[in-house]
Structure formats: C-alpha cells, structure tokens
Scaffold this motif. Structure first.
Motif, short mmCIF file in Angstrom:
data_model
loop_
_atom_site.label_atom_id
_atom_site.label_comp_id
_atom_site.label_asym_id
_atom_site.label_seq_id
_atom_site.Cartn_x
_atom_site.Cartn_y
_atom_site.Cartn_z
N ASN A 118 0.82 -1.21 0.00
CA ASN A 118 0.00 0.00 0.00
C ASN A 118 0.86 1.25 0.00
N ALA A 119 2.15 1.13 0.33
CA ALA A 119 3.03 2.29 0.36
C ALA A 119 3.64 2.56 -1.01
N VAL A 120 3.99 1.51 -1.75
CA VAL A 120 4.65 1.69 -3.03
C VAL A 120 4.32 0.52 -3.93
N GLU A 121 4.19 0.78 -5.21
CA GLU A 121 3.89 -0.25 -6.20
C GLU A 121 5.13 -0.50 -7.04
N ILE A 122 5.48 -1.76 -7.20
CA ILE A 122 6.67 -2.10 -7.97
C ILE A 122 6.35 -3.17 -9.00
N TRP A 123 6.82 -2.97 -10.21
CA TRP A 123 6.60 -3.91 -11.31
C TRP A 123 7.86 -4.72 -11.54
#
Length: 318
Positions: A118-123
């Motif tokens: 929920n803090a950061v999205e990483i692909w």
C-alpha cells in the motif's frame, strides 16, 4: 555489481533530494533532528550530525528511517520510496511495512523479484517488457516512442535490458531516445559499447530469421548528452518513459524508475505524473535551448545514432 563510484554518486543524488526537502520546510538540520528525536529516539545533536552525512551522500539512509523522514518533511511516502529505491540496491530484507498485502493490485502473486504494498507499487522487469511490447503492438497511430533517461549508464552490461531494447522495441520499429552523461558518449565509452551489443544482437536475431539486416525494418536509437548541471535533476539511475501518452494525457502508467537489485535492473516503480511531467519539460527545454544556440558546445544530440555507428553500418553492408 555496481561500482563504488556509482554507489557514491547515487547516495549523493539522494542526499541532494533530502536537503531540498528540508530546506523547503524552512528547517535547519538541528530543527529537523529535534522532530526525529520524538519519532526515532536519539538526541538533536546526533541527528544533526547524521542528517549532515546523509545530505552529503556520505552514508546510506536506513530503509526504516524513510517513513519518519517523509512525515517530518511532509513528503508523500511513495515519492520518498521511489527516490530511495532508485539510489540504493535492494539486497537485504525489505522494511516490514513494504511486505504487507496490497490493496492496489490484489491479483499479483508475490515472488522474489516482485512486490507490491500500500506504500509503493513495484513492477517486475518482465511486466515492464510486456508494457513496452503492448505499446509497440498498437495497430493505430505512429510507432511507439520511449525515452530512456540513464544518468549512470550501465545498460551496456545488462543482458535482460538489452534483450528488451532489441526484441521488444527496435524490431517493432520503436523510436528510442537515450539521455545519458555526456562523458559516456563517443570514443569507445559506455554508450558506444551499448551500441556494439545492440548491433550484435540485432544481426544475430535477424540472421536467425533468415533475413538480412539491410532488408529489415527496425526502429531507431538517438542519444542526448547530459552535462554535470543536468545530472543534478535526477534522483534515479534509470527512467523509462513514454512521452507521447504523457503529453496526450492518456490514463495509465507511462514511466518507471528502474531499480537495480545486486547490480541488475530488476524492478520498476511507476513515476508520479507530476514528477514525470516536470522532468520531461526540463529535458525538452534543454534540447530546444541547446539546439538553437550555435555557440553552445554542450549540445550533443545525435539523431539516429545507431545508423551512424560504424559496426552497424558494416553489418548493413553484409
């Protein structure tokens, strides 16, 4: 692995970012330290000394400190994490708050090379490759255009990224513009080495298809040299952006900061639209200003650099 010089440069770039955040609030180092005492313990003097080191790039910020820095400086945590991730190698355990179930993308299965929170999205890199392939597969409009902003250029030795550039982009007639340090262009430097490797892979893939390179429609690679002053704009070692959809306001993700893991490009963090537009505008203005000034010696913008690269020209003649 990345060189010591690269690591130091990345820490310094993140330090400039931290100092800018503090100065934006109007706080001195000791005032900021006082706020951190309430959150993390210690003394004002010890925090003042540590902040001074961090802002000078003389020490690596601990991941668990980032949330409190974001709070003290009133900076969105996602932006703080993006800048940090781009300047540090993820080679240890992730902070606990990054390893929680995601509400953003609940369909994604976590793996060693991918995480969301929920803090950061990483692909993952394969996901970004598919994003690029989907961009190149569009049936309408002009061929895709991508900007690769790489101040600390290491793509000349990254096999996975090289395959994306050749297989997913150039062979689909994409237009790629690289923004790299001016010192890395020409004279057999890093960008030349990268073009050597692109040429070799292109020639091999085309031969495997039973074709000649001269008879194959491929995309283009151009390059723009960044001066030392330009390099102060960036907190990331690599950004991949699709400027066409950014300018058109198309919904969705159009750019990523690529994060190295153990020296290899492995993860991508979507870039916030406002942050990206600012960077795009700065770069576009620099290109326009330099190209328009006949006396400016810092304007190496080589259009279609690949087709001017001697090894590529020799392959075309075979």
């Amino acid at each position: 692995m990345e060189t010591t010089d690269n690591s130091r440069s990345q820490r310094q770039r993140f330090g400039v970012y931290l100092r800018a955040l503090r100065e934006r609030t109007g706080m001195t180092q000791i005032e900021a330290g006082g706020k951190l005492v309430d959150r993390l313990g210690g003394t004002e003097a010890s925090w003042q000394s540590l902040l001074a080191r961090y802002e000078q790039g003389k020490g690596a910020v601990k991941p668990e400190q980032l949330r409190q820095f974001a709070s003290v400086y009133n900076e969105p945590l996602e932006r703080m994490l993006s800048a940090y991730a781009a300047a540090h190698v993820f080679d240890g355990a992730l902070p606990k708050y990054l390893d929680e179930p995601s509400q953003k993308r609940p369909d994604i299965e976590l793996s060693q090379n991918f995480f969301v929170s929920n803090a950061v999205e990483i692909w993952s890199l394969p996901e970004i490759a598919q994003w690029e392939a989907d961009l190149a597969d569009r049936t309408s409009g002009s061929p895709p255009e991508l900007w690769i902003v790489s101040p600390e250029f290491i793509d000349h030795r990254d096999n996975s990224f090289l395959h994306i550039v050749v297989d997913q982009l150039l062979l689909r007639q994409a237009s790629l513009t690289y923004f790299v340090a001016k010192r890395d262009i020409g004279g057999g430097e890093k960008f030349d080495v990268f073009l050597d490797r692109v040429t070799s892979r292109l020639a091999r893939v085309v031969r495997e298809r039973g074709q000649r390179l001269a008879d194959t429609n491929i995309g283009s690679i151009s390059v723009f040299g960044l001066t030392p002053d330009d390099l102060t704009w960036f907190t990331s070692s690599l950004v991949i952006a699709n400027p066409n959809d950014i300018e058109a306001g198309v919904p969705g993700v159009h750019a990523f900061m690529i994060v190295p893991v153990a020296g290899q490009h492995t993860l991508g963090i979507p870039v916030e639209p406002a942050q990206l537009v600012t960077m795009v505008n700065l770069i576009a203005r620099q290109i326009e200003n330099r190209q328009a000034d006949p006396d400016n010696r810092d304007k190496p913008f080589i259009v279609n650099a690949l087709r001017k690269h001697p090894p590529f020209v020799r392959e075309l003649e075979k």
